[in-house]
Design a protein around this motif. Sequence first.
Motif, PDB file in Angstrom:
ATOM      1  N   THR A  14      -7.685  -1.045  -8.712  1.00  0.00           N
ATOM      2  CA  THR A  14      -6.223  -0.238  -7.731  1.00  0.00           C
ATOM      3  C   THR A  14      -5.137  -1.235  -7.898  1.00  0.00           C
ATOM      4  O   THR A  14      -5.587  -3.030  -8.848  1.00  0.00           O
ATOM      5  CB  THR A  14      -7.332  -0.699  -6.352  1.00  0.00           C
ATOM      6  N   THR A  15      -4.699  -0.692  -7.208  1.00  0.00           N
ATOM      7  CA  THR A  15      -2.598  -1.549  -7.022  1.00  0.00           C
ATOM      8  C   THR A  15      -3.216  -3.289  -6.172  1.00  0.00           C
ATOM      9  O   THR A  15      -3.046  -4.102  -7.253  1.00  0.00           O
ATOM     10  CB  THR A  15      -2.077  -1.351  -6.594  1.00  0.00           C
ATOM     11  N   ASP A  16      -4.621  -3.254  -5.871  1.00  0.00           N
ATOM     12  CA  ASP A  16      -4.881  -4.762  -4.632  1.00  0.00           C
ATOM     13  C   ASP A  16      -4.778  -5.635  -6.362  1.00  0.00           C
ATOM     14  O   ASP A  16      -4.635  -6.687  -6.295  1.00  0.00           O
ATOM     15  CB  ASP A  16      -6.008  -4.817  -4.109  1.00  0.00           C
ATOM     16  N   ARG A  17      -5.761  -5.028  -7.120  1.00  0.00           N
ATOM     17  CA  ARG A  17      -6.718  -5.858  -7.841  1.00  0.00           C
ATOM     18  C   ARG A  17      -5.569  -6.046  -8.736  1.00  0.00           C
ATOM     19  O   ARG A  17      -5.561  -7.041  -9.476  1.00  0.00           O
ATOM     20  CB  ARG A  17      -7.625  -5.192  -8.740  1.00  0.00           C
ATOM     21  N   GLY A  41       1.354  -1.114   0.212  1.00  0.00           N
ATOM     22  CA  GLY A  41       0.058   0.370  -0.334  1.00  0.00           C
ATOM     23  C   GLY A  41       0.835   1.517  -0.451  1.00  0.00           C
ATOM     24  O   GLY A  41       1.829   1.424   0.351  1.00  0.00           O
ATOM     25  N   GLY A  42       0.433   2.502  -0.503  1.00  0.00           N
ATOM     26  CA  GLY A  42       1.156   3.731  -0.663  1.00  0.00           C
ATOM     27  C   GLY A  42       0.969   4.201   0.740  1.00  0.00           C
ATOM     28  O   GLY A  42       1.786   4.792   1.174  1.00  0.00           O
ATOM     29  N   SER A  43       0.820   3.453   1.428  1.00  0.00           N
ATOM     30  CA  SER A  43       0.035   4.450   2.753  1.00  0.00           C
ATOM     31  C   SER A  43       1.424   3.603   4.243  1.00  0.00           C
ATOM     32  O   SER A  43       1.218   3.467   4.830  1.00  0.00           O
ATOM     33  CB  SER A  43      -1.412   4.185   3.212  1.00  0.00           C
ATOM     34  N   VAL A  44       1.193   2.067   3.440  1.00  0.00           N
ATOM     35  CA  VAL A  44       3.072   2.159   4.253  1.00  0.00           C
ATOM     36  C   VAL A  44       4.008   2.563   3.440  1.00  0.00           C
ATOM     37  O   VAL A  44       5.085   2.769   4.070  1.00  0.00           O
ATOM     38  CB  VAL A  44       2.970   0.560   3.477  1.00  0.00           C
ATOM     39  N   THR A  74       3.550  -1.285  -6.281  1.00  0.00           N
ATOM     40  CA  THR A  74       3.157  -0.683  -5.426  1.00  0.00           C
ATOM     41  C   THR A  74       1.777   0.688  -4.797  1.00  0.00           C
ATOM     42  O   THR A  74       1.108   0.195  -6.546  1.00  0.00           O
ATOM     43  CB  THR A  74       4.282   0.384  -5.709  1.00  0.00           C
ATOM     44  N   GLY A  75       1.200   0.653  -4.206  1.00  0.00           N
ATOM     45  CA  GLY A  75       0.340   1.921  -4.134  1.00  0.00           C
ATOM     46  C   GLY A  75       0.062   2.499  -4.710  1.00  0.00           C
ATOM     47  O   GLY A  75       1.854   3.352  -4.389  1.00  0.00           O
ATOM     48  N   GLY A  76      -0.433   3.798  -4.290  1.00  0.00           N
ATOM     49  CA  GLY A  76      -0.390   5.227  -3.973  1.00  0.00           C
ATOM     50  C   GLY A  76      -0.296   6.095  -3.471  1.00  0.00           C
ATOM     51  O   GLY A  76       1.044   7.310  -3.098  1.00  0.00           O
ATOM     52  N   ALA A 106     -12.427   7.137  -7.686  1.00  0.00           N
ATOM     53  CA  ALA A 106     -11.131   7.307  -7.877  1.00  0.00           C
ATOM     54  C   ALA A 106     -10.212   7.244  -6.104  1.00  0.00           C
ATOM     55  O   ALA A 106     -11.014   8.085  -5.919  1.00  0.00           O
ATOM     56  CB  ALA A 106     -10.132   7.660  -9.106  1.00  0.00           C
ATOM     57  N   GLY A 107      -9.493   6.637  -5.798  1.00  0.00           N
ATOM     58  CA  GLY A 107      -9.443   6.727  -4.343  1.00  0.00           C
ATOM     59  C   GLY A 107      -9.312   6.762  -2.888  1.00  0.00           C
ATOM     60  O   GLY A 107      -8.854   7.088  -2.172  1.00  0.00           O
ATOM     61  N   PRO A 108      -9.623   5.571  -3.086  1.00  0.00           N
ATOM     62  CA  PRO A 108     -10.369   5.131  -1.756  1.00  0.00           C
ATOM     63  C   PRO A 108      -9.753   4.637  -0.957  1.00  0.00           C
ATOM     64  O   PRO A 108      -9.144   3.903  -1.395  1.00  0.00           O
ATOM     65  CB  PRO A 108     -11.926   4.739  -1.464  1.00  0.00           C
ATOM     66  N   ALA A 109      -9.544   4.639   0.547  1.00  0.00           N
ATOM     67  CA  ALA A 109      -8.954   3.064   1.104  1.00  0.00           C
ATOM     68  C   ALA A 109      -9.870   2.542   1.881  1.00  0.00           C
ATOM     69  O   ALA A 109     -10.061   3.192   2.803  1.00  0.00           O
ATOM     70  CB  ALA A 109      -8.095   4.213   2.202  1.00  0.00           C
TER      71      ALA A 109
HETATM   72  P1  UTP Z   1      -4.425   2.421  -4.901  1.00  0.00           P
HETATM   73  O1  UTP Z   1      -5.450   2.725  -4.546  1.00  0.00           O
HETATM   74  O2  UTP Z   1      -3.771   1.298  -5.397  1.00  0.00           O
HETATM   75  O3  UTP Z   1      -2.632   2.379  -3.835  1.00  0.00           O
HETATM   76  O4  UTP Z   1      -3.699   3.992  -6.557  1.00  0.00           O
HETATM   77  P2  UTP Z   1      -3.975   3.405  -2.592  1.00  0.00           P
HETATM   78  O5  UTP Z   1      -4.491   1.880  -2.675  1.00  0.00           O
HETATM   79  O6  UTP Z   1      -3.892   4.326  -2.872  1.00  0.00           O
HETATM   80  O7  UTP Z   1      -2.385   3.021  -1.731  1.00  0.00           O
HETATM   81  P3  UTP Z   1      -2.767   2.739   0.141  1.00  0.00           P
HETATM   82  O8  UTP Z   1      -3.327   0.887   0.166  1.00  0.00           O
HETATM   83  O9  UTP Z   1      -4.335   3.326  -0.233  1.00  0.00           O
HETATM   84  O10 UTP Z   1      -1.782   3.358   0.551  1.00  0.00           O
HETATM   85  C1  UTP Z   1      -3.895   5.141  -6.464  1.00  0.00           C
HETATM   86  C2  UTP Z   1      -5.359   5.309  -7.552  1.00  0.00           C
HETATM   87  O11 UTP Z   1      -4.350   5.009  -8.756  1.00  0.00           O
HETATM   88  C3  UTP Z   1      -5.672   4.617  -9.472  1.00  0.00           C
HETATM   89  C4  UTP Z   1      -6.818   4.260  -8.995  1.00  0.00           C
HETATM   90  O12 UTP Z   1      -7.702   6.005  -9.024  1.00  0.00           O
HETATM   91  C5  UTP Z   1      -6.681   4.460  -7.489  1.00  0.00           C
HETATM   92  O13 UTP Z   1      -7.487   4.863  -6.452  1.00  0.00           O
HETATM   93  N1  UTP Z   1      -4.922   3.525 -10.063  1.00  0.00           N
HETATM   94  C6  UTP Z   1      -4.113   2.826  -9.698  1.00  0.00           C
HETATM   95  C7  UTP Z   1      -5.570   3.041 -11.331  1.00  0.00           C
HETATM   96  O14 UTP Z   1      -6.774   3.363 -12.272  1.00  0.00           O
HETATM   97  N2  UTP Z   1      -5.497   1.832 -12.278  1.00  0.00           N
HETATM   98  C8  UTP Z   1      -4.588   1.328 -10.714  1.00  0.00           C
HETATM   99  O15 UTP Z   1      -3.866  -0.168 -11.850  1.00  0.00           O
HETATM  100  C9  UTP Z   1      -3.814   1.215 -10.457  1.00  0.00           C
END
Ligand code: UTP
Length: 227
Positions: free
Chosen positions: A120-123, A9-12, A43-45, A179-182
């Motif tokens: 999302t990066t989980d997906r 996760g990006g938060s990590v 890696t997340g955002g 976009a952008g939920p946690a």
């Molecule tokens: P993520 O949502 O996957 O990272 O990507 P994250 O979950 O913020 O990390 P944590 O766990 O909360 O710390 C951030 C954003 O990037 C876009 C989406 O808008 C997502 O919310 N994204 C990311 C995509 O559109 N496609 C992808 O394959 C990945």
Amino acid sequence: MERVVVSLGGSVLVPGDGDAPYLSHLAETLADLSSSVKIFAVTGGGKIARFYIETGRALGARERRLDELGIEITRMNARLLGIALGKAANAEPAKTYTEASRLARRHPIVLMGGTAPGWTTDRVAASLARVVRADRLVNATSVDGVYSEDPKSNPFARRFERITHKELIDLMGAGHERAGPAIVFDPVAARVISQASIPLLVVDGRDLAALRGAILGEPFHGTTVTG
Ligand code: UTP
């Protein structure tokens, strides 16, 4: 060699709190483990992605453009981890699963960010785990497992030691709309790993002992999700 996909996760990775020392310790841990298992790190955002998305949204951008911003940030985070990993990983993040599989032949650790808008990066991590036939998927997140409710808003929420894929799907609910939920794990990703029967291990990514145990498939502090 076993294959393990880690969704970081990006938060990590980059919470804005001791990021360089953490990334350095994380890289040491991953490099050490990569002699025992093949690691794919997605890696997340995190909050940097959220900042860009919220700013873009305030400017009136459509969801797709916002997702593109998010994807770029996830790739920037992959590059940052790549700097900490040096020669152990690819410097240029993989953009497709095929590319990730190919890179795995040359690198002990393969780095990848986001792929397609609306994901999302989980997906991404779940789909990558299915494509590379991973033995398990580790979700390194900002909480130490799956809880009955959000532990950040309810201090009495209960942490599960072990649940089924079906229970995880029920807990995660309907999914992302904007976009952008946690949340702890993307519900669509939960379905992907359920169908592919891939175990999911949820750990606090800042707890490197737990992360190490989960990656190796040994006992760890967190939640195990199996079929
Ligand atoms: P993520 O949502 O996957 O990272 O990507 P994250 O979950 O913020 O990390 P944590 O766990 O909360 O710390 C951030 C954003 O990037 C876009 C989406 O808008 C997502 O919310 N994204 C990311 C995509 O559109 N496609 C992808 O394959 C990945």
